[in-house]
Design a protein around this motif. Structure first.
Motif, mmCIF file in Angstrom:
data_model
loop_
_atom_site.group_PDB
_atom_site.id
_atom_site.type_symbol
_atom_site.label_atom_id
_atom_site.label_comp_id
_atom_site.label_asym_id
_atom_site.label_seq_id
_atom_site.Cartn_x
_atom_site.Cartn_y
_atom_site.Cartn_z
ATOM 1 N N TYR A 1 0.872 -1.179 0.000
ATOM 2 C CA TYR A 1 0.000 0.000 0.000
ATOM 3 C C TYR A 1 0.905 1.224 0.000
ATOM 4 O O TYR A 1 1.881 1.279 0.762
ATOM 5 N N LYS A 2 0.623 2.180 -0.874
ATOM 6 C CA LYS A 2 1.390 3.424 -0.885
ATOM 7 C C LYS A 2 0.434 4.596 -0.980
ATOM 8 O O LYS A 2 -0.679 4.491 -1.521
ATOM 9 N N ALA A 3 0.874 5.715 -0.444
ATOM 10 C CA ALA A 3 0.045 6.917 -0.449
ATOM 11 C C ALA A 3 0.954 8.129 -0.386
ATOM 12 O O ALA A 3 2.105 8.050 0.058
ATOM 13 N N GLY A 4 0.424 9.253 -0.839
ATOM 14 C CA GLY A 4 1.235 10.458 -0.800
ATOM 15 C C GLY A 4 0.423 11.701 -1.069
ATOM 16 O O GLY A 4 -0.769 11.640 -1.404
ATOM 17 N N GLU A 5 1.102 12.829 -0.926
ATOM 18 C CA GLU A 5 0.455 14.115 -1.123
ATOM 19 C C GLU A 5 1.391 15.081 -1.829
ATOM 20 O O GLU A 5 2.613 14.942 -1.785
ATOM 21 N N SER A 6 0.782 16.039 -2.515
ATOM 22 C CA SER A 6 1.501 17.118 -3.173
ATOM 23 C C SER A 6 0.815 18.423 -2.800
ATOM 24 O O SER A 6 -0.328 18.657 -3.192
ATOM 25 N N LYS A 7 1.502 19.249 -2.007
ATOM 26 C CA LYS A 7 0.914 20.507 -1.528
ATOM 27 C C LYS A 7 1.478 21.657 -2.352
ATOM 28 O O LYS A 7 2.665 21.997 -2.273
ATOM 29 N N VAL A 8 0.621 22.235 -3.198
ATOM 30 C CA VAL A 8 1.031 23.373 -4.000
ATOM 31 C C VAL A 8 1.259 24.557 -3.075
ATOM 32 O O VAL A 8 0.429 24.875 -2.208
ATOM 33 N N GLN A 9 2.400 25.206 -3.239
ATOM 34 C CA GLN A 9 2.702 26.362 -2.410
ATOM 35 C C GLN A 9 1.690 27.474 -2.698
ATOM 36 O O GLN A 9 1.469 27.844 -3.848
ATOM 37 N N ASN A 10 1.057 27.964 -1.641
ATOM 38 C CA ASN A 10 -0.017 28.961 -1.742
ATOM 39 C C ASN A 10 -1.215 28.410 -2.526
ATOM 40 O O ASN A 10 -1.933 29.157 -3.195
ATOM 41 N N GLY A 11 -1.395 27.094 -2.445
ATOM 42 C CA GLY A 11 -2.488 26.483 -3.183
ATOM 43 C C GLY A 11 -3.037 25.260 -2.474
ATOM 44 O O GLY A 11 -2.844 25.073 -1.265
ATOM 45 N N ALA A 12 -3.692 24.385 -3.232
ATOM 46 C CA ALA A 12 -4.396 23.239 -2.669
ATOM 47 C C ALA A 12 -3.471 22.043 -2.503
ATOM 48 O O ALA A 12 -2.431 21.929 -3.142
ATOM 49 N N LYS A 13 -3.888 21.127 -1.642
ATOM 50 C CA LYS A 13 -3.187 19.867 -1.431
ATOM 51 C C LYS A 13 -3.920 18.748 -2.149
ATOM 52 O O LYS A 13 -5.135 18.604 -2.022
ATOM 53 N N SER A 14 -3.165 17.927 -2.914
ATOM 54 C CA SER A 14 -3.731 16.757 -3.585
ATOM 55 C C SER A 14 -3.185 15.501 -2.923
ATOM 56 O O SER A 14 -2.007 15.443 -2.551
ATOM 57 N N GLU A 15 -4.032 14.467 -2.814
ATOM 58 C CA GLU A 15 -3.646 13.217 -2.161
ATOM 59 C C GLU A 15 -4.151 12.042 -2.978
ATOM 60 O O GLU A 15 -5.192 12.126 -3.637
ATOM 61 N N GLN A 16 -3.407 10.928 -2.930
ATOM 62 C CA GLN A 16 -3.854 9.710 -3.594
ATOM 63 C C GLN A 16 -3.195 8.496 -2.954
ATOM 64 O O GLN A 16 -2.056 8.570 -2.494
ATOM 65 N N ALA A 17 -3.916 7.388 -2.947
ATOM 66 C CA ALA A 17 -3.401 6.126 -2.405
ATOM 67 C C ALA A 17 -3.580 5.024 -3.443
ATOM 68 O O ALA A 17 -4.448 5.104 -4.324
ATOM 69 N N SER A 18 -2.739 3.989 -3.335
ATOM 70 C CA SER A 18 -2.764 2.867 -4.270
ATOM 71 C C SER A 18 -2.436 1.580 -3.521
ATOM 72 O O SER A 18 -1.814 1.615 -2.454
ATOM 73 N N TYR A 19 -2.821 0.450 -4.093
ATOM 74 C CA TYR A 19 -2.408 -0.834 -3.519
ATOM 75 C C TYR A 19 -2.178 -1.837 -4.640
ATOM 76 O O TYR A 19 -2.680 -1.681 -5.769
ATOM 77 N N ALA A 20 -1.379 -2.858 -4.339
ATOM 78 C CA ALA A 20 -1.084 -3.920 -5.297
ATOM 79 C C ALA A 20 -1.014 -5.246 -4.555
ATOM 80 O O ALA A 20 -0.480 -5.311 -3.437
ATOM 81 N N VAL A 21 -1.531 -6.294 -5.180
ATOM 82 C CA VAL A 21 -1.479 -7.650 -4.627
ATOM 83 C C VAL A 21 -1.050 -8.597 -5.745
ATOM 84 O O VAL A 21 -1.619 -8.549 -6.850
ATOM 85 N N ILE A 22 -0.043 -9.433 -5.478
ATOM 86 C CA ILE A 22 0.482 -10.353 -6.487
ATOM 87 C C ILE A 22 0.615 -11.746 -5.883
ATOM 88 O O ILE A 22 1.206 -11.912 -4.815
ATOM 89 N N GLY A 23 0.082 -12.739 -6.566
ATOM 90 C CA GLY A 23 0.259 -14.130 -6.179
ATOM 91 C C GLY A 23 1.037 -14.862 -7.258
ATOM 92 O O GLY A 23 0.961 -14.503 -8.438
ATOM 93 N N GLN A 24 1.787 -15.876 -6.856
ATOM 94 C CA GLN A 24 2.541 -16.655 -7.834
ATOM 95 C C GLN A 24 2.600 -18.118 -7.424
ATOM 96 O O GLN A 24 2.458 -18.464 -6.246
ATOM 97 N N TYR A 25 2.832 -18.972 -8.437
ATOM 98 C CA TYR A 25 2.965 -20.405 -8.195
ATOM 99 C C TYR A 25 4.024 -20.946 -9.144
ATOM 100 O O TYR A 25 4.023 -20.650 -10.344
ATOM 101 N N TRP A 26 4.954 -21.746 -8.582
ATOM 102 C CA TRP A 26 5.997 -22.374 -9.383
ATOM 103 C C TRP A 26 5.937 -23.888 -9.218
ATOM 104 O O TRP A 26 5.831 -24.397 -8.100
ATOM 105 N N ASN A 27 6.027 -24.590 -10.350
ATOM 106 C CA ASN A 27 6.098 -26.044 -10.361
ATOM 107 C C ASN A 27 7.243 -26.424 -11.296
ATOM 108 O O ASN A 27 7.074 -26.470 -12.514
#
Length: 375
Positions: free
Chosen positions: A273-299
């Motif tokens: 899970y990752k998340a972050g923000e970008s605060k524009v100087q003298n302006g608005a703050k933007s935020e967003q989050a993301s996630y990733a899930v990976i499964g694997q199988y080896w034979n």
């Protein structure tokens, strides 16, 4: 972001076979006063078809061959007791016309190392992006998880960097790095780090962060005077001038937490899970989050990976932007003598604001067949 094909298409297969082949099979090509030089690389090509629908319209243009081959050189020599000078120069991917394959396009640095760790200076992955890229961008999740986010709060592979990587302390390691963001922008500096802990020989935990000051989002625009030109109807008209516009600067912060698990019977699982923000100087703050899930199988030599990632809706000044997207991707591969043929199928559902501030919706069905070999 750089070329969308930032990472080996194979991921776990390259880590398990091709990357091992690189270390084992790198060739010594010369010596200069006992300063040994090795050549290594990856030969990789695939044929891929993108079935693209943009805002309901079919915009597909057919199949393409994508050449991700690259080459690099490593060298090292002891300078003092427990201090070795080492270096690396690595090309980018060949791509369509070879312009991306210049030496130095990928990790290129000079450093010192010993049992105390290693210090490098040059062009490298930031500690946070290194974890974003591996293990969580494979198979084929990068267009959303990696460079597809709408809020920019981390760098990726970057020059003007100093980085320290620690030795292992009972399974615990850490990385610290700092550098310039854009050297042409005064005060634009960044700092980041990551920590990793492996226990029970099967579980690895990851955590990373990155912060940056005075990141330039838009360049300053000089004032323009009225002029004679052609308007939207094609008629000659007076085109109004535009006022001067200051550069748009932001301060950013991002973090990631994740895990990898090697499970019995050839299974594996990873998630982050990752998340972050970008605060524009003298302006608005933007935020967003993301996630990733990976499964694997080896034979034996056969492997299968299935991954899913999603960018959640970003928010600007607390208002949702309707720009969520996701990718689901599966990959079947086979390892033989360092060669890795594979087939990958993915569905990308992407949203992003265009230059006019409206949301474009793009659906892409991807089929890729390729072969890689690390040497």
């Amino acid at each position: 972001m750089e070329n969308v094909f930032k990472r080996s298409v194979l991921g776990v297969a390259v880590a398990a076979a091709a990357m091992a082949s690189m270390s084992a099979n790198a060739y010594e090509i010369g010596q200069n006063n006992d300063f040994s030089v090795e050549v290594y690389g990856v030969a990789a090509i695939s044929i891929v078809n993108y079935d693209i629908t943009e805002n309901g319209a079919d915009t597909a243009t057919g199949y393409d061959y994508e050449n991700e081959s690259r080459i690099g050189f490593r060298a090292g020599k002891e300078m003092f007791d427990n201090v070795e000078v080492f270096m690396q120069v690595e090309s980018g991917y060949v791509g369509e016309d070879g312009t991306g394959g210049t030496l130095g396009n990928r990790d290129t640095f000079l450093g010192l190392k010993g049992d105390w760790g290693k210090v490098r200076f040059g062009r490298m992955l930031t500690p946070m992006y290194e974890v974003i890229d591996w293990p969580y961008a494979n198979p084929g999740l990068g267009a959303s998880w990696d460079w597809g986010g709408d809020v920019k709060y981390n760098r990726d592979r970057h020059g003007d960097m100093a980085r320290y990587d620690s030795p292992s302390f009972g399974g615990f390691t850490f990385n610290l790095a700092t550098g310039r963001g854009d050297k042409a922008v005064e005060g634009n500096n960044w700092f980041g780090g990551a920590a990793h802990y492996t226990f029970a020989e099967m579980i690895t935990l990851h955590a990373a962060f990155e912060t940056e000051s005075d990141r330039q989002l838009e360049e300053a625009v000089a004032k323009t005077d009225p002029s004679v030109g052609i308007d939207d109807s094609g008629a000659i008209a007076i085109i109004p001038g535009k006022p001067a516009k200051d550069a748009v600067m932001a301060d950013t912060f991002g973090y990631l937490v994740g895990f990898e698990a090697s499970l019995p019977a050839g299974f594996g699982l990873a998630g982050a899970y990752k998340a972050g923000e970008s605060k524009v100087q003298n302006g608005a703050k933007s935020e967003q989050a993301s996630y990733a899930v990976i499964g694997q199988y080896w034979n034996g030599p056969w492997g299968f990976k299935l991954g899913y990632t999603a960018n959640l809706e970003s928010e600007t000044a607390g208002v949702k932007q309707n720009d969520e997207d996701s990718i689901i991707s599966g990959q079947l591969m086979y390892v033989k003598n360092g060669f890795v043929p594979y087939i990958r199928v993915a569905q990308r559902d992407l949203k992003a604001a265009n230059d006019k501030g409206k949301i474009d919706e793009t659906d892409i069905f991807v089929v890729r067949v390729g072969l890689e070999y690390g040497f």
